[in-house]
Design an enzyme around this catalytic site. Sequence first.
Site, short mmCIF file in Angstrom:
data_model
loop_
_atom_site.label_atom_id
_atom_site.label_comp_id
_atom_site.label_asym_id
_atom_site.label_seq_id
_atom_site.Cartn_x
_atom_site.Cartn_y
_atom_site.Cartn_z
N ASP B 308 0.85 -1.17 0.00
CA ASP B 308 0.00 0.00 0.00
C ASP B 308 0.89 1.22 0.00
OD1 ASP B 308 -2.61 -0.95 -0.05
OD2 ASP B 308 -2.43 -1.61 2.02
N ALA B 380 -16.94 22.07 4.64
CA ALA B 380 -17.18 21.19 3.50
C ALA B 380 -17.77 21.96 2.33
CB ALA B 380 -18.09 20.05 3.90
N ASP B 518 -6.11 -4.54 5.88
CA ASP B 518 -6.80 -4.53 7.16
C ASP B 518 -8.32 -4.46 7.02
OD1 ASP B 518 -6.85 -2.02 6.15
OD2 ASP B 518 -5.91 -1.04 7.88
#
Lengths: 568, 682
Positions: B308, B380, B518
Amino acid sequence: MTLVGWFQIILVLGVTTAAAWGLGVYLARLYSGERTFLTPVLAPVEGLLRRMSGHDGGEQDWRHYTLAMLAFNAVGFLLLYALMRLQGVLPVNPQGFGGVPADLSFNTAVSFVTNTNWQAYGGESTMSNFVQMAGLTVQNFLSAATGIALAVAFTRAFARSNARTLGNFWDDLVKTTLYVLLPGSILLALAFVALGIPQTLAGHVDATTLEGASQAIAIGPVASQEAIKQFGTNGGGFFNANAAHPFENPSQWSNMLSIFAMLLLSAALPFMFGRMVGDGRQGRALFIAMFVFLLAGVAVVYWAETAGNPLMTALGVDPAMGNMEGKEVRFGQALTALFVVVTTGLSCGAVNAMHASLTPLGGLVPLALIQLGEVAPGGVGSGLYGMLIMAVLTVFIAGLMVGRTPDYLGKKIEVREMKLVMLALLILPLVILGFSAVSAIMPMSLASLANAGPHGLSEILYAYSSGAGNNGSAFAGLNANTFWYNTTLGITMFLGRFAFIVPMMAVAGSIGAKLRIPASKGSFPTHGVLFVTLLVAVILIVTGLEYFPALALGPIVEQFLMLAGKTF
Amino acid sequence: MSKTTTASTFDPSLMMTAIRDAVLKLNPVGLSRNPVIFVTEVVAAFVTLLWLRDLVLHAGDPWFSGQIAAWLWFTVIFANFAEAIAEGRGKAQAEALRRTRTDTLAKRLILPETHERLYSKVSALQLVPGDLVLVEAGDLIPADGEVVEGIASVNESAITGESAPVIRESGGDRSAVTGGTTVLSDWLRVRITAEPGSTFIDRMIALVEGAERKKTPNELALSILLTGLTLIFLVAVVTLWGLAGYSGTMLQAVVLAALLVTLIPTTIGGLLSAIGIAGMDRLIRFNVVATSGRAVEAAGDVDTLLLDKTGTITFGNRLATALLPVGGVTERELAEASFLASLADETPEGRSIVALCKGSYGFGETAMPASEMTPVPFSATTRISGVDLDGRRLRKGAVDAIMKHLGSQAQVPPQFREAVDKISRTGGTPLGVADGDRLLGVIHLKDVVKPEIKQRFAALREMGIRTVMVTGDNPVTAAAIASEAGVDDFIAEATPEDKLNYIRSEQRDGRMIAMCGDGTNDAPALAQADVGVAMQTGTQAAREAGNMVDLDSNPTKLIEIVEIGKQLLMTRGSLTTFSIANDVAKYFAIIPALFVATYPQLGALNLMHLASPQSAILSAVIFNALIIIALIPLALKGVGYRAVGASALLRRNLLLYGLGGLVVPFIGIKLVDLVVSALHLA
């Protein structure tokens, strides 16, 4: 040792290597189904044979391939056995020989089917021309073709990835006979005739000796049998004296041509292997490992034989010649040493000198070369697959040292392969040492010995080693034409061939089915000097050392005894 | 990272246990798993009988046969000791784990469908999957499960050794809890997912204890090789009796027995299982638990690493690396504005801008404006943040957001477009900076590749391992980072399916893949990979799918896991080679000794000039036993590993263990012989 002698040795080996490389390329094309220069001529014949036999040439898995091979050899054995038993009523029998006894027929039939050509009989005094030509010579071709076909199948196992099949036995058999053995033998036979080897259907010529007595000198179709005997590493001579006989091997030239002929195919097969697996270096490494043994063997024999025997010198023999007992003056020390080593390194078994008359050290070499498993470079086909089994073993033992589970040419070596490899490797010591140990203490078998002391033990060891290794040469001195030796040597030859082949083919089946992992920098390198060294060491330690105690009691102690001046 | 808290291998108490176990392991039923050592034991028993016969009948030489018998028994015990000492450390660790498991009382909810906190206390061993339990601050989590409600800090040091608490909450990738860990604050409702006796801790205990230890495929194949060699040497030794009989030598059974045991590969036979256990143990001390020895072996074979990007190759956060002013603005002006606009920004990006301005432009506490600052936090809707002070409105944000903030009338210098394009092309992220409605410039944010990771990858490439970067970035960004980090390939905009497909296609070509993950959506890929390392912090699904669990949840460790796998295989191969090469010297010790009475000339083969035939045989047997003890530390520690190509590794190991295996016994047997003859033992 002389410079000229070494020059002769290097010349023969050099020419053979060059020719072997070319032949290897040809073989790779042939078995990959590509066109060769003989295709235009032979393809119609091949097609005709295929139509006559009705086989479709479809691919076989290892089981069908092996079963076809076994069935074919079983029929060959029965036919040959019948021919010998019925010899008395069959034609082309100018000497009028009767049927061959059962135990000798069994022994000889096994011997020729397994490419051993152990001869417990004298050819010119036992076998009719018909049996020689229609029986023995035919098996010379077929046993050689069988060996090569198996080696090709094993090669395909490494060349293919994730493959269920290994080719077609009948197809490989026909191709080998038609495209390789027949043309090669015809050329060789013509060359041998030109060098003075007889080729006739007559049984003998009558000569009047100087004393005025009349003598019948045996002749026959010698050149043709000689050609395939060498080319197919069979080694069964037309005459009892084999290639020491002036009609089988009249001159230095015929001697060199014989060595070339027997070495050629076995030396070519590793090159074929390299090409077929797509990496010429792999084949080259196997070839070099084979030739390391060959060269080391020649050096020891040449040195030991020219050093001579101090016991003979004490008796007034000129030491300058070295040990010439049992050798032909026309060949000389160098080419005799080369012949001795090549014929035993090869599982050919033709002899141009009496191996029992070599110095103990000189005799140790051919014995040890056979016991190493006939991989230096071994018989046609059997040498390659024997060497590949050893390569697999080497990779397995040492491969882990690079931190990966072992693989050879991208094929993982796992539980199943190791089981089969160990099974194949167990058979040789079992029959060689087992039968030798029994023969060494039984009064019945000891009665066959001509020599007392360690040399007698060497004779027994040599017989079983030669049988198990499908070599066929003998340490003369042992009368092997007895019920005990005919039977046990027959069993030895059979097991030495087929009890090795069946697990070997099972390995091929299992390897062929595996994915071929692409090589990376982390892969175990199997083409360099390091691998060759390892391979040689593993062969010496794993297959050689088990015979060390036996050899210590035979030729090794005999050498020390000779130097100490002790005789028996 | 790794915690070496466990006792050293040669801790006295561990030693005592190991010695006791070594004797207990003499039980032939257990030993029959190890053919070479089993044969040695049979031969030892046989020679003991011969010794008793010699004693009772006053025949032969009981002093000699007794010593041979004793040393043959020692050979077996030494081999057992090697295995016992390797197991010892695991046992101690298992003991500690087991303590966390005993008699936990669970609070099983009586009304699981409601939010009522009514529970009955039951033993943790009675819980079955599907039960809902309540775990409150101070409670031990009774069994493995999934958090269905609540958020709590959990101490997982019982498993990870890491005392800092971790957060566990319902939903998402942090919902898995492990039995035996402790809730420190708050509470959790947990659905039990594991059967009693098969929880994570149970499996860990079994693993570290080696109770479930099965021979790995390669170990099995190696055992077959060793058994085959044993059979071959059995043939060679038994037939020697007949061959020697020919020469008039009556070989004693004791001597043949000694010859057999010295020839069969007792060294590797005795150390093989210890090497395997030690390999697993090295992983455990590295805080990685492998579910099988097979997984460790596979790690050594890995051809491709799927890594990753975030956290492994890069630091995981984009950091400011450069400031590009536009339209006549000076670099210092831009730096000042950026600094002020980011002061209140607590995100890693914001802090990296402050750090860059402090480092490269000298802004520090002194540059703090005297007047009051009004931070404008990121929202946002506007997607910009900044600060208002002295009437200035300093703003920074994504380029399109800043443009929107400035409005359509704003002056956009051509340099601005160029700078933005340049940054995007190299895989970076441009942040626009504005003062009021004036565009000041661009901040270059980029993924910073960890230092030294490039050398790591180069070393891996040298070992023949490809590295593949997996990232959610777009292909342009991914390509830029891939080339900077020096990976061999990358998967951009990667979805879990992409990973799975990549793994499958590599495997079709015969390559072996390692990856870590994970999340629940990583589970299929983890299961498909040959080595799948799940993070301890990951979901239960991920932990079930992988064949290793990293207790530190550190994806970088994948590289070390591969190295540990390789080291295990190398140790096995080196000791096998050593063991087989040893035979040469043993032959030269024993063969002349056997036959020198019949053929004094064979004394020439006594290269080591051993004192007498009896001392030669005894010395070979003693050496054969002692070499096992001498090699135990190497078997446990593993042979030295270096990230170099296979050829270089082979050359080095062959020189050390191949050539060493040929030479060492010549010296060793000679030394033992000197002692044996000095002490008049033979």
